[in-house]
Design an enzyme around this catalytic site. Sequence first.
Site: not given
Ligand code: A3P
Length: 288
Positions: A46, A101, A131
Amino acid sequence: MTDLPEWSLPLCGCLLTTMDFDTESIEYAKQFPVEDTDVFVATFPKSGTTWMQHILSLVLNGGDLTPINTIPNWDRVPWMGSKRLAEIADQLKSPRALATHLLFAKMPPSFHTSKAKVIYVMRNPKDVLVSSYYFHQMACFLDNPRTFDEFFDNFLEGKVLYGKWTDHVKSWRRAGLEDRIMYITYEEMAQDLPASIRRVSDFLCCNLSEEVIQKIANSSSFKSMKANPMSNFSTVPKGHMDMDKSAFLRKGTPGDWKNHFSSEQLVRFTSVIHKELEGEDFSLPWSL
Ligand code: A3P
């Protein structure tokens, strides 16, 4: 989290066709032959993994949008340790982009002897917690997080996917990979996406023009990625990820923790993180 073997955990961050792992794929991961030209996105879950996977695909392809419009995220930048990687490894073109991860020490032996590069994305742990809380609600293969207060305690105690955030960050900050590793934060990407993409491009010696950097930034915005079925996880069956409970690309901004933490939780969180990072020779880019 149900009883999954350690090597299966990477699967929880990618397309998980339920239990997409078995002893064979775990063994495959341990013996995976990392190449010198490989590039890893390493994160605590996340922290912006999907975002960097998307950017990396574009940077390594000189800004060509074809891969991000035709190949799902988990096949473009497959997960170290996933069964899927065993299936598609032969089709990956060099330089390969891979995601993990895993803690630094848990990377396969071939990684440690290679010259593979790593982009470590770090995010304010308060936003990681929030998140992650929503992710646990929508990802049907994870335990129900129950209340935010309960999840908060579990996160601080490391009873969540991949354990304690501080252990993960320390593991990669202490890695000693020198010019093989680049550290970047989610917040830096949110603040200046073109500059962040430039850093990635320079780190990988891709020498992209300003025009291409801007093109990559446009297609890596939250809005663009949320509309892209190859990056927004909308093709994952509802039985695995229920977007009605929470979208995978959920809020996409720094600071959502302010809408969730009580003042008592903020004090406790800050104190625990500070204590666990005491004596480290890196400073956090945020005030906790
Ligand atoms: P949120 O839940 O705060 O919106 P991961 O890919 O490591 O699982 O992380 C997911 C988080 O990254 C989510 O956060 C997601 O919305 C955010 N995320 C993914 N793509 C993004 C982008 N282009 N711009 C901003 N946040 C992004």
